[in-house]
Design a protein around this motif. Structure first.
Motif, short mmCIF file in Angstrom:
data_model
loop_
_atom_site.label_atom_id
_atom_site.label_comp_id
_atom_site.label_asym_id
_atom_site.label_seq_id
_atom_site.Cartn_x
_atom_site.Cartn_y
_atom_site.Cartn_z
N ASP A 102 1.00 -1.31 0.01
CA ASP A 102 -0.07 -0.01 0.00
C ASP A 102 0.96 1.19 -0.18
OD1 ASP A 102 -1.93 2.20 0.55
OD2 ASP A 102 -3.34 0.57 1.27
N ASP A 103 0.73 2.20 -0.58
CA ASP A 103 1.18 3.51 -0.75
C ASP A 103 1.10 4.41 0.62
OD1 ASP A 103 -1.20 4.04 -1.70
OD2 ASP A 103 -0.51 5.92 -2.78
N ASP A 104 0.13 4.11 1.26
CA ASP A 104 -0.32 4.73 2.59
C ASP A 104 0.34 4.15 3.88
OD1 ASP A 104 -1.53 5.72 4.83
OD2 ASP A 104 -3.44 6.25 3.65
N GLU A 105 1.45 4.71 4.40
CA GLU A 105 2.12 4.26 5.43
C GLU A 105 1.27 3.87 6.74
OE1 GLU A 105 6.08 5.59 6.48
OE2 GLU A 105 6.05 6.80 4.46
N GLU A 106 0.24 4.97 6.85
CA GLU A 106 -0.76 4.74 7.90
C GLU A 106 -1.39 3.55 7.84
OE1 GLU A 106 -3.04 8.22 8.70
OE2 GLU A 106 -1.19 9.53 8.95
N ILE A 107 -2.00 3.02 6.72
CA ILE A 107 -2.85 1.84 6.44
C ILE A 107 -2.03 0.54 6.77
CG2 ILE A 107 -3.71 0.50 4.63
CD1 ILE A 107 -5.64 2.51 5.24
N LEU A 108 -0.70 0.61 6.09
CA LEU A 108 0.55 -0.13 6.72
C LEU A 108 0.64 -0.66 7.98
CD1 LEU A 108 3.04 0.39 3.60
CD2 LEU A 108 1.26 -1.51 3.72
N LEU A 109 0.78 0.43 8.61
CA LEU A 109 1.20 0.52 10.19
C LEU A 109 -0.13 -0.11 11.00
CD1 LEU A 109 2.90 3.89 10.91
CD2 LEU A 109 4.01 1.51 11.05
N LEU A 110 -1.36 0.55 10.52
CA LEU A 110 -2.56 -0.20 10.95
C LEU A 110 -2.80 -1.62 10.66
CD1 LEU A 110 -5.46 0.51 12.40
CD2 LEU A 110 -6.26 1.06 10.23
N CYS A 111 -2.64 -2.05 9.42
CA CYS A 111 -2.96 -3.30 9.14
C CYS A 111 -1.85 -4.21 9.84
CB CYS A 111 -2.82 -3.63 7.68
SG CYS A 111 -4.05 -3.07 6.89
N LYS A 112 -0.62 -3.91 9.91
CA LYS A 112 0.53 -4.67 10.79
C LYS A 112 0.30 -4.82 12.14
CE LYS A 112 5.52 -5.14 11.03
NZ LYS A 112 6.57 -5.14 10.28
N ALA A 113 -0.28 -3.63 12.78
CA ALA A 113 -0.58 -3.83 14.17
C ALA A 113 -1.82 -4.50 14.33
CB ALA A 113 -0.83 -2.25 14.82
N ILE A 114 -2.91 -4.70 13.68
CA ILE A 114 -4.02 -5.32 13.81
C ILE A 114 -3.57 -6.78 13.73
CG2 ILE A 114 -6.11 -6.24 12.87
CD1 ILE A 114 -6.57 -3.11 12.36
N LEU A 115 -3.11 -7.24 12.56
CA LEU A 115 -2.49 -8.80 11.95
C LEU A 115 -1.86 -9.31 13.00
CD1 LEU A 115 -2.87 -8.29 8.26
CD2 LEU A 115 -4.54 -9.51 9.70
N SER A 116 -0.61 -8.64 13.61
CA SER A 116 0.19 -9.07 14.36
C SER A 116 -0.55 -9.41 15.73
CB SER A 116 1.16 -8.11 14.37
OG SER A 116 2.18 -7.79 13.60
#
Length: 121
Positions: A9-23
């Protein structure tokens, strides 16, 4: 063994959010802002599932999914498209993706969709 998810994703906030949730749900998550070297990324991270935004600049995401699905070593990896595009269902079919997640998404939708497709591995 924990399942690995590669997210583009080109949106760093989306990447951080998804990583936090999925982790929190015991997935190993790698995130990338660009999908220009998708086969090299797959070789490096060996994902069990790929989540790809449709609006990443500089390369056609549809082409990236096509490359994944036509390559012998990666074609079995489930690819989920996620986007706010109102035509996401049609795009998903067109690019031969395994599923989709509409943006904005709920945590439950994200987890349930990933779990459904990760189980097919």
């Amino acid at each position: 063994m924990k399942e690995k998810i590669l997210i583009y994703d080109d949106d760093e906030e989306i990447l951080l959010l998804c990583k936090a949730i999925l982790s929190r749900y015991d997935y190993v998550v790698e995130t990338l802002l660009k999908c220009e070297n998708v086969l090299a990324d797959i070789q490096k991270y060996t994902p069990d599932l790929i989540l790809m935004d449709l609006l990443i600049p500089k390369i056609c995401r549809e082409k990236s999914i096509e490359i994944i699905k036509q390559n012998e070593s990666s074609k079995q990896i489930p690819v989920l498209v996620f986007s706010a595009n109102s035509d996401i269902k049609e795009i998903c079919k067109k690019v031969n993706a395994d599923g989709y997640i509409e943006k904005p998404f709920s945590i439950n939708t994200l987890i349930e969709t990933i779990a459904k497709h990760a189980r097919t591995i």
